[in-house]
Design a protein around this motif. Sequence first.
Motif, PDB file in Angstrom:
ATOM      1  N   ALA A 145       0.824  -1.206   0.000  1.00 27.77           N
ATOM      2  CA  ALA A 145       0.000   0.000   0.000  1.00 27.77           C
ATOM      3  C   ALA A 145       0.860   1.259   0.000  1.00 27.77           C
ATOM      4  CB  ALA A 145      -0.929  -0.007   1.216  1.00 27.77           C
ATOM      5  N   LEU A 146       2.006   1.182   0.660  1.00 25.78           N
ATOM      6  CA  LEU A 146       2.930   2.321   0.707  1.00 25.78           C
ATOM      7  C   LEU A 146       3.830   2.400  -0.528  1.00 25.78           C
ATOM      8  CD1 LEU A 146       4.035   1.987   4.445  1.00 25.78           C
ATOM      9  CD2 LEU A 146       2.667   3.857   3.488  1.00 25.78           C
ATOM     10  N   GLN A 147       3.715   1.415  -1.416  1.00 21.80           N
ATOM     11  CA  GLN A 147       4.580   1.293  -2.597  1.00 21.80           C
ATOM     12  C   GLN A 147       6.043   1.098  -2.195  1.00 21.80           C
ATOM     13  OE1 GLN A 147       3.851   4.180  -5.764  1.00 21.80           O
ATOM     14  NE2 GLN A 147       1.771   4.522  -5.005  1.00 21.80           N
ATOM     15  N   LEU A 148       6.238   0.412  -1.069  1.00 20.77           N
ATOM     16  CA  LEU A 148       7.587   0.169  -0.570  1.00 20.77           C
ATOM     17  C   LEU A 148       7.901  -1.323  -0.450  1.00 20.77           C
ATOM     18  CD1 LEU A 148       7.870   2.917   2.226  1.00 20.77           C
ATOM     19  CD2 LEU A 148       8.916   2.940  -0.058  1.00 20.77           C
ATOM     20  N   SER A 149       7.156  -2.155  -1.186  1.00 15.47           N
ATOM     21  CA  SER A 149       7.467  -3.581  -1.187  1.00 15.47           C
ATOM     22  C   SER A 149       8.906  -3.805  -1.644  1.00 15.47           C
ATOM     23  CB  SER A 149       6.502  -4.335  -2.100  1.00 15.47           C
ATOM     24  OG  SER A 149       5.184  -4.257  -1.599  1.00 15.47           O
ATOM     25  N   LYS A 150       9.308  -2.978  -2.605  1.00 16.54           N
ATOM     26  CA  LYS A 150      10.704  -2.944  -3.036  1.00 16.54           C
ATOM     27  C   LYS A 150      11.265  -1.590  -2.631  1.00 16.54           C
ATOM     28  CE  LYS A 150      13.701  -2.718  -7.091  1.00 16.54           C
ATOM     29  NZ  LYS A 150      13.754  -2.594  -8.583  1.00 16.54           N
ATOM     30  N   LEU A 151      12.138  -1.609  -1.638  1.00 17.32           N
ATOM     31  CA  LEU A 151      12.702  -0.337  -1.179  1.00 17.32           C
ATOM     32  C   LEU A 151      13.623   0.249  -2.251  1.00 17.32           C
ATOM     33  CD1 LEU A 151      13.597  -1.031   2.557  1.00 17.32           C
ATOM     34  CD2 LEU A 151      11.714   0.351   1.672  1.00 17.32           C
ATOM     35  N   PRO A 152      13.551   1.542  -2.468  1.00 16.84           N
ATOM     36  CA  PRO A 152      14.455   2.170  -3.426  1.00 16.84           C
ATOM     37  C   PRO A 152      15.911   1.961  -3.033  1.00 16.84           C
ATOM     38  CG  PRO A 152      12.706   3.687  -2.772  1.00 16.84           C
ATOM     39  CD  PRO A 152      12.620   2.499  -1.864  1.00 16.84           C
ATOM     40  N   THR A 197       7.723   7.519   5.681  1.00 16.58           N
ATOM     41  CA  THR A 197       8.053   6.162   6.117  1.00 16.58           C
ATOM     42  C   THR A 197       9.434   5.760   5.620  1.00 16.58           C
ATOM     43  OG1 THR A 197       5.702   5.567   6.080  1.00 16.58           O
ATOM     44  CG2 THR A 197       7.299   3.760   6.115  1.00 16.58           C
ATOM     45  N   LEU A 198       9.706   6.030   4.351  1.00 14.64           N
ATOM     46  CA  LEU A 198      11.019   5.722   3.791  1.00 14.64           C
ATOM     47  C   LEU A 198      12.103   6.478   4.557  1.00 14.64           C
ATOM     48  CD1 LEU A 198      12.837   4.432   1.625  1.00 14.64           C
ATOM     49  CD2 LEU A 198      12.340   6.411   0.161  1.00 14.64           C
ATOM     50  N   GLY A 199      11.831   7.726   4.884  1.00 12.79           N
ATOM     51  CA  GLY A 199      12.809   8.516   5.635  1.00 12.79           C
ATOM     52  C   GLY A 199      13.127   7.903   6.980  1.00 12.79           C
ATOM     53  N   ALA A 200      12.115   7.429   7.687  1.00 14.90           N
ATOM     54  CA  ALA A 200      12.339   6.821   8.995  1.00 14.90           C
ATOM     55  C   ALA A 200      13.123   5.518   8.877  1.00 14.90           C
ATOM     56  CB  ALA A 200      10.998   6.570   9.683  1.00 14.90           C
ATOM     57  N   ILE A 201      12.833   4.744   7.852  1.00 16.70           N
ATOM     58  CA  ILE A 201      13.588   3.506   7.630  1.00 16.70           C
ATOM     59  C   ILE A 201      15.060   3.815   7.406  1.00 16.70           C
ATOM     60  CG2 ILE A 201      13.931   1.585   6.017  1.00 16.70           C
ATOM     61  CD1 ILE A 201      10.871   1.613   5.564  1.00 16.70           C
ATOM     62  N   ARG A 202      15.343   4.845   6.608  1.00 17.50           N
ATOM     63  CA  ARG A 202      16.736   5.223   6.338  1.00 17.50           C
ATOM     64  C   ARG A 202      17.418   5.801   7.568  1.00 17.50           C
ATOM     65  NH1 ARG A 202      17.001   1.687   2.601  1.00 17.50           N
ATOM     66  NH2 ARG A 202      16.550   2.355   0.468  1.00 17.50           N
ATOM     67  N   ILE A 203      16.670   6.517   8.388  1.00 17.03           N
ATOM     68  CA  ILE A 203      17.236   7.022   9.643  1.00 17.03           C
ATOM     69  C   ILE A 203      17.656   5.858  10.528  1.00 17.03           C
ATOM     70  CG2 ILE A 203      16.605   8.113  11.847  1.00 17.03           C
ATOM     71  CD1 ILE A 203      14.989  10.155  10.206  1.00 17.03           C
ATOM     72  N   LEU A 204      16.795   4.856  10.636  1.00 26.45           N
ATOM     73  CA  LEU A 204      17.138   3.680  11.423  1.00 26.45           C
ATOM     74  C   LEU A 204      18.349   2.955  10.844  1.00 26.45           C
ATOM     75  CD1 LEU A 204      14.010   1.676  12.678  1.00 26.45           C
ATOM     76  CD2 LEU A 204      15.858   2.713  14.006  1.00 26.45           C
ATOM     77  N   ASP A 205      18.379   2.834   9.519  1.00 26.93           N
ATOM     78  CA  ASP A 205      19.534   2.196   8.879  1.00 26.93           C
ATOM     79  C   ASP A 205      20.824   2.869   9.334  1.00 26.93           C
ATOM     80  OD1 ASP A 205      17.843   0.518   7.455  1.00 26.93           O
ATOM     81  OD2 ASP A 205      17.965   1.672   5.585  1.00 26.93           O
ATOM     82  N   TYR A 206      20.814   4.201   9.318  1.00 31.75           N
ATOM     83  CA  TYR A 206      22.018   4.946   9.680  1.00 31.75           C
ATOM     84  C   TYR A 206      22.347   4.802  11.166  1.00 31.75           C
ATOM     85  CZ  TYR A 206      25.028   8.762  11.070  1.00 31.75           C
ATOM     86  OH  TYR A 206      26.041   9.488  11.639  1.00 31.75           O
ATOM     87  N   LEU A 207      21.378   5.061  12.028  1.00 34.40           N
ATOM     88  CA  LEU A 207      21.654   5.052  13.458  1.00 34.40           C
ATOM     89  C   LEU A 207      22.100   3.673  13.947  1.00 34.40           C
ATOM     90  CD1 LEU A 207      18.791   7.272  14.916  1.00 34.40           C
ATOM     91  CD2 LEU A 207      21.176   7.904  14.514  1.00 34.40           C
ATOM     92  N   LEU A 208      21.498   2.633  13.393  1.00 39.66           N
ATOM     93  CA  LEU A 208      21.852   1.283  13.841  1.00 39.66           C
ATOM     94  C   LEU A 208      23.158   0.798  13.245  1.00 39.66           C
ATOM     95  CD1 LEU A 208      18.373  -0.486  14.006  1.00 39.66           C
ATOM     96  CD2 LEU A 208      19.606   0.821  15.750  1.00 39.66           C
ATOM     97  N   SER A 209      23.717   1.571  12.318  1.00 43.75           N
ATOM     98  CA  SER A 209      25.044   1.240  11.797  1.00 43.75           C
ATOM     99  C   SER A 209      26.150   1.804  12.681  1.00 43.75           C
ATOM    100  CB  SER A 209      25.218   1.792  10.372  1.00 43.75           C
ATOM    101  OG  SER A 209      25.374   3.210  10.378  1.00 43.75           O
ATOM    102  N   LEU A 210      25.800   2.686  13.614  1.00 48.09           N
ATOM    103  CA  LEU A 210      26.788   3.284  14.505  1.00 48.09           C
ATOM    104  C   LEU A 210      27.297   2.238  15.489  1.00 48.09           C
ATOM    105  CD1 LEU A 210      24.962   6.655  15.290  1.00 48.09           C
ATOM    106  CD2 LEU A 210      26.734   6.240  13.565  1.00 48.09           C
ATOM    107  N   LYS A 211      28.585   2.249  15.744  1.00 50.77           N
ATOM    108  CA  LYS A 211      29.194   1.222  16.595  1.00 50.77           C
ATOM    109  C   LYS A 211      28.649   1.243  18.012  1.00 50.77           C
ATOM    110  CE  LYS A 211      33.260   4.047  17.764  1.00 50.77           C
ATOM    111  NZ  LYS A 211      34.739   4.119  17.727  1.00 50.77           N
TER     112      LYS A 211
END
Length: 332
Positions: free
Chosen positions: A8-15, A125-139
């Motif tokens: 529904a969000l058109q995010l089945s395949k993330l950019p 929604t995509l922005g929040a996913i990318r924020i999490l990607d970044y923050l959780l990559s921090l050591k």
Amino acid sequence: MHPCIMEALQLSKLPAYPISKPILTPKRKHVGYTVENIAIEILKGVWINGSIYRPAKYKGKIPVILNPDGHWQDHRFREDAQIRCAALAKMGAITISYDLFGWGESGLQFKYEDHRKALSQTIQTLGAIRILDYLLSLKEADTSRVAITGGSGGGSHTVLMTAIDDRIKVSAPVVSVSSYMYGGCPCESGMPVFLCGGGTDNLELAAMAAPNPQLLVSDGGDWTDRMPEHDFPYLQKMYSWYGKKENVENVHLPTEKHDFGINKRTAVYRFMAKYLNLDLSAIEKNGQIDESTITIEKMSDMYVFGEKGEQLPAHAVKGFENLEKVFEEAIK
């Protein structure tokens, strides 16, 4: 439900990720915490902007807490948003506040009225996913202690993100969840998410957080007024199926109205301290929450791209029609 929501969000395949690093401003030091601004490119030429608050001193792995904004004046720059993020950082977490699409610094690229278009829900929604990607990559980030809390439209966003992203383990939607109100903005209900499962609502989406800890803060002055007697028992029932009825909590403030005031923040602080093992004593004095040592920054200090966007990269996308083209190309 999860596959349907993502479709529904058109995010089945993330950019695909744009090949760029997040833009970070120098840290500003305050009592017990630091602040730096960040811009993450989520689509080619499209950024999500925010401010990262960190404890001034920490050892080992520390929790991460997302703080999405709601539809309040002055956006993430307003006083109560800064206080909440700073307080949670003083307690020992990495916290981040970030703009709604078309609001805050996103307004450098898109018009305010673009926020009222359906695709805004997807972009946020995509922005929040990318924020999490970044923050959780921090050591220093503890990937086992990840939380989200937001009020109003930020509360709707909190519920949606918790439903679709298994990395989020603790959630606290504030003045948002109701079985008779789906959200008054397309950024909350513009995409056909509520057609999933034969028809659903924010209360059922909130139940998707089970059995993970969830706090719902409600009041008597908005659409959360029936939470204690109507909506909360349903959530307790859903949690009880996992044997975790105690993991869902409600703080109801019947005389209060639609805001993220001190009593609502206090409920969130105590809940996050309980489930993320944070140091509540860092903001507590004589048994009461004390936010007096938190610095309220000027709005201009919280920009990444300058007060007038003078530092916005040259390839920045501007205008909603151009965003649609970039997004369609990205999800092919």
